[in-house]
Design a protein around this motif. Sequence first.
Motif, PDB file in Angstrom:
ATOM      1  N   TYR A 240       0.829  -1.205   0.000  1.00 20.48           N
ATOM      2  CA  TYR A 240       0.000   0.000   0.000  1.00 20.48           C
ATOM      3  C   TYR A 240       0.864   1.256   0.000  1.00 20.48           C
ATOM      4  N   LEU A 241       1.981   1.202   0.698  1.00 17.30           N
ATOM      5  CA  LEU A 241       2.867   2.368   0.796  1.00 17.30           C
ATOM      6  C   LEU A 241       3.546   2.667  -0.536  1.00 17.30           C
ATOM      7  N   VAL A 242       4.009   1.620  -1.234  1.00 13.72           N
ATOM      8  CA  VAL A 242       4.752   1.884  -2.467  1.00 13.72           C
ATOM      9  C   VAL A 242       3.822   2.206  -3.632  1.00 13.72           C
ATOM     10  N   ALA A 282       0.789   5.627  10.199  1.00 16.22           N
ATOM     11  CA  ALA A 282      -0.623   5.338  10.464  1.00 16.22           C
ATOM     12  C   ALA A 282      -0.924   3.853  10.252  1.00 16.22           C
ATOM     13  N   LEU A 283      -0.394   3.275   9.170  1.00 19.74           N
ATOM     14  CA  LEU A 283      -0.616   1.847   8.938  1.00 19.74           C
ATOM     15  C   LEU A 283       0.059   1.010  10.013  1.00 19.74           C
ATOM     16  N   LEU A 284       1.211   1.454  10.467  1.00 17.98           N
ATOM     17  CA  LEU A 284       1.905   0.730  11.529  1.00 17.98           C
ATOM     18  C   LEU A 284       1.084   0.743  12.818  1.00 17.98           C
ATOM     19  N   LYS A 285       0.389   1.822  13.057  1.00 20.85           N
ATOM     20  CA  LYS A 285      -0.422   1.942  14.271  1.00 20.85           C
ATOM     21  C   LYS A 285      -1.648   1.036  14.209  1.00 20.85           C
ATOM     22  N   ASP A 287      -5.146  -0.695  14.225  1.00 25.90           N
ATOM     23  CA  ASP A 287      -6.455  -0.462  14.828  1.00 25.90           C
ATOM     24  C   ASP A 287      -6.399   0.482  16.025  1.00 25.90           C
ATOM     25  N   ARG A 288      -5.198   0.910  16.388  1.00 24.65           N
ATOM     26  CA  ARG A 288      -5.081   1.853  17.502  1.00 24.65           C
ATOM     27  C   ARG A 288      -5.331   3.308  17.081  1.00 24.65           C
ATOM     28  N   LEU A 289      -5.579   3.549  15.787  1.00 29.60           N
ATOM     29  CA  LEU A 289      -5.909   4.904  15.339  1.00 29.60           C
ATOM     30  C   LEU A 289      -7.211   5.350  15.996  1.00 29.60           C
ATOM     31  N   THR A 290      -7.221   6.582  16.473  1.00 33.48           N
ATOM     32  CA  THR A 290      -8.452   7.133  17.062  1.00 33.48           C
ATOM     33  C   THR A 290      -9.423   7.530  15.961  1.00 33.48           C
ATOM     34  N   ALA A 291     -10.647   7.808  16.331  1.00 30.98           N
ATOM     35  CA  ALA A 291     -11.650   8.235  15.360  1.00 30.98           C
ATOM     36  C   ALA A 291     -11.209   9.515  14.661  1.00 30.98           C
ATOM     37  N   ALA A 292     -10.625  10.446  15.410  1.00 30.41           N
ATOM     38  CA  ALA A 292     -10.157  11.699  14.813  1.00 30.41           C
ATOM     39  C   ALA A 292      -9.006  11.453  13.851  1.00 30.41           C
ATOM     40  N   GLU A 293      -8.114  10.536  14.220  1.00 28.59           N
ATOM     41  CA  GLU A 293      -6.983  10.216  13.340  1.00 28.59           C
ATOM     42  C   GLU A 293      -7.472   9.536  12.068  1.00 28.59           C
ATOM     43  N   ARG A 294      -8.459   8.691  12.193  1.00 25.03           N
ATOM     44  CA  ARG A 294      -9.011   8.018  11.018  1.00 25.03           C
ATOM     45  C   ARG A 294      -9.653   9.022  10.075  1.00 25.03           C
ATOM     46  N   GLN A 295     -10.384   9.963  10.626  1.00 22.23           N
ATOM     47  CA  GLN A 295     -11.030  10.971   9.794  1.00 22.23           C
ATOM     48  C   GLN A 295      -9.991  11.815   9.060  1.00 22.23           C
ATOM     49  N   SER A 296      -8.962  12.234   9.801  1.00 21.96           N
ATOM     50  CA  SER A 296      -7.917  13.063   9.211  1.00 21.96           C
ATOM     51  C   SER A 296      -7.155  12.308   8.121  1.00 21.96           C
ATOM     52  N   LEU A 297      -6.809  11.036   8.382  1.00 25.01           N
ATOM     53  CA  LEU A 297      -6.064  10.249   7.407  1.00 25.01           C
ATOM     54  C   LEU A 297      -6.896  10.023   6.143  1.00 25.01           C
ATOM     55  N   GLY A 298      -8.168   9.725   6.300  1.00 30.49           N
ATOM     56  CA  GLY A 298      -9.039   9.518   5.141  1.00 30.49           C
ATOM     57  C   GLY A 298      -9.115  10.757   4.262  1.00 30.49           C
ATOM     58  N   GLU A 299      -9.201  11.930   4.875  1.00 31.24           N
ATOM     59  CA  GLU A 299      -9.272  13.175   4.109  1.00 31.24           C
ATOM     60  C   GLU A 299      -7.971  13.440   3.357  1.00 31.24           C
ATOM     61  N   LYS A 300      -6.854  13.158   4.008  1.00 26.34           N
ATOM     62  CA  LYS A 300      -5.563  13.375   3.340  1.00 26.34           C
ATOM     63  C   LYS A 300      -5.371  12.411   2.182  1.00 26.34           C
ATOM     64  N   LEU A 301      -5.721  11.157   2.385  1.00 29.78           N
ATOM     65  CA  LEU A 301      -5.611  10.180   1.303  1.00 29.78           C
ATOM     66  C   LEU A 301      -6.524  10.549   0.142  1.00 29.78           C
ATOM     67  N   SER A 302      -7.698  11.061   0.446  1.00 29.20           N
ATOM     68  CA  SER A 302      -8.624  11.491  -0.588  1.00 29.20           C
ATOM     69  C   SER A 302      -8.036  12.642  -1.409  1.00 29.20           C
ATOM     70  N   ALA A 303      -7.388  13.580  -0.740  1.00 27.36           N
ATOM     71  CA  ALA A 303      -6.806  14.729  -1.432  1.00 27.36           C
ATOM     72  C   ALA A 303      -5.726  14.300  -2.418  1.00 27.36           C
ATOM     73  N   ASN A 316     -10.304   0.477   5.349  1.00 27.99           N
ATOM     74  CA  ASN A 316      -9.319   0.447   6.421  1.00 27.99           C
ATOM     75  C   ASN A 316      -7.970   0.995   5.940  1.00 27.99           C
ATOM     76  N   PHE A 317      -8.054   1.962   5.021  1.00 27.03           N
ATOM     77  CA  PHE A 317      -6.895   2.687   4.477  1.00 27.03           C
ATOM     78  C   PHE A 317      -5.963   1.803   3.661  1.00 27.03           C
ATOM     79  N   ARG A 318      -6.482   0.679   3.190  1.00 29.87           N
ATOM     80  CA  ARG A 318      -5.684  -0.259   2.394  1.00 29.87           C
ATOM     81  C   ARG A 318      -6.448  -0.584   1.113  1.00 29.87           C
ATOM     82  N   VAL A 319      -6.117   0.133   0.057  1.00 29.52           N
ATOM     83  CA  VAL A 319      -6.785  -0.027  -1.234  1.00 29.52           C
ATOM     84  C   VAL A 319      -5.835  -0.744  -2.191  1.00 29.52           C
TER      85      VAL A 319
END
Length: 503
Positions: A240-242, A282-285, A287-303, A316-319
Motif C-alpha cells: 500500500y505504501l509503495v 498510520a498503517l503501523l499503528k 487499529d489503535r488509530l483514534t476516530a479523529a486520526e481516522r477521519q484526518s487520514l481519510g481526508e488526506k488520502l482522498s486529497a 481500512n486505508f488499504r486499497v
Amino acid sequence: MLQKSMLFLVFALSSAMAFSQKGDTAGVVPPARVFESVQEVTIEGQRISLDAEAGTLLLRDENDEPIAHFGYTYYQRQGGSPSRPIVFAFNGGPLSASIWLHLGILGPKRVVVNDPGYTGPAPYALVNNEYATLDIADLVMIDPVGVGLSKPVGKAKWKDFWGVDQDIRSIGLFIEQFLIQEGRLNSPKYLLGESYGTFRNAGLMKYLQDKGIAMNGVIMVSAVFELNHLLFAPGYDMSYLVFLPTYAATAWYHGKTAFQDQPLEAFLDEARRFSEEIYAPALLKGDRLTAAERQSLGEKLSAYTGLSADFWQRANFRVEAGEFFQELLRGEGQTVGRLDSRFTGVSPDGIGQRADRDPQSDAISAPYITAFKHYLYEGLGVDPALTYTTGAYGREGFKWDWGHQGNYRWNAQAVISTAPDMADALSKNPNLKVLILNGYYDLATVFYSVEHTINHLGLPAHIRDNIIMKYYEAGHMMYTHKPSMQQFREDVSSFILETSGLK
C-alpha cells in the motif's frame, strides 16, 4: 551468411546424433533452424543495413546435452566489428515473448499505436524505428522456453525452464553459448529487460558474473526486484505504501486531486513525503488509530488520490491496485489501465469491487501481436509452419516456480526477491552500471517500489551511485508514448556509449 548457415546445420546435426547415440528415448533431436535476411533502419538520417537472424539455437546444458531449441532474433550491423556493443533483451510475464520491446522501441521496425487510446483494426502500420539504438549496438531479442519458437528438446521438460532459478539458468546458458558461437565474448555486453525481465536481470547479473561474464551495463525497464511489493498480501502493508505515489500520479493525470495546480514532479515529491511520514506510521499503528486520526487520514488520502475519504475509511486505508482501477473513475463508468493509467476503458460492472480488464492491454495487444507475426513471417522470413507463441499462460500445465535460492528462512520462502543478487553483482563489480527507466503512470510495477528497493540494498554510496534512475510521463510500456520514445533512445544510447568506452 550461407557458410554460417551450413555451420549451424552441421553443429546441430552432430549434437543431435551424439545425443541419440547416448540413448535418447525420444529419438534424434531435430536441428535448430535459423532464417537469414537483410533489414534496414534509418536513425538520425543515417541508413543502416543489418544482417538479421531469426530462429533457434540448440541449447546445451552444463554436460553438453541438448535441452532446448532456444528462440531469438539477432540484428548485427553489416561491417560492424566484434568490439561493437551487443544488447540481450527480453520482456517479462514471467513468460512473455519479446514482441513488445521488439516492435515497440528496440527493433528496426515499430508498430504505430494510438496512445493513449484504442488502436483500430488492421491493417496496422509498421514503420521505420528512428528511436532504436541499432546505430550504436547490435541486438539479440530473446524468447525464453515456452514462448516464441522456444521449446524443450531431448529429455528436457517444460518444468525445467519454468521458474525463477530455472529461467535465470537457461537464459544465462543461452547468452554464454550465443556469445561463443558468434565470437562476441569480448564485446561490450548489456542486458535489457522489461517488467519481470528486470527481476530476471537482477538474477542474471550475478549468474553471469559468477561465470566470468561481466556486463558493461544492465538496463531495467519498468522494474520490480521484490515481488512481495506487488502482492498486497495479508498483514503486509508495504504494498500500500509503495503504490500510493502512483495512485496520486494517476489521480493527478485525470484531474482528481486537490493538488492540480502543482507540476507533476513536485506533487509526487509531496506524495512520497506523505507516504513515508504520515501514511506509513498510520498503517503501523493499525487499529489503535483514534476516530479523529481516522477521519484526518481519510481526508488526506482522498486529497492525494481522488478516492473519497469514506471509501478510504471503509477500506481500512488499504486499497489494492485492482480496487483503485475500478474506483477512481467509477462515476464516469470507466476504469483506468494497469500497465498505463493514462488509458481508460468501459467498466461493465458498475458495482464491481475490482477492475476485470486492463484498458491499455486491450488497446494495444492486437496491433502488436498481429504486426509482429506479419513481420516475423513476411519480413524476417521465418517458416510459417513454425508456430510463434506470444505468452505461456495458455500452455497446458503452465505453472511458475517462484522459489529462489537465498529467499528462504526456516525452510519456508520468506520473500520473492532478486534484489540481493543485484546487490551482490554490484558489490563485486564496482564498474557495473545499472540504468532504471520508470513510468510515472505504471500501476503494474510502481516507481516508488523501485526507489524503496534501491534505498535498502545496503550499498556504499560510491556503488549506489552506479544506479541511474530516469522517469517518464507514461506507463509500463513508456515507448507507446511518442515523447517518451525519444527520451528512451537518448537515455539508453547515452548509457551504452558511456559504459562501453565509445564516448
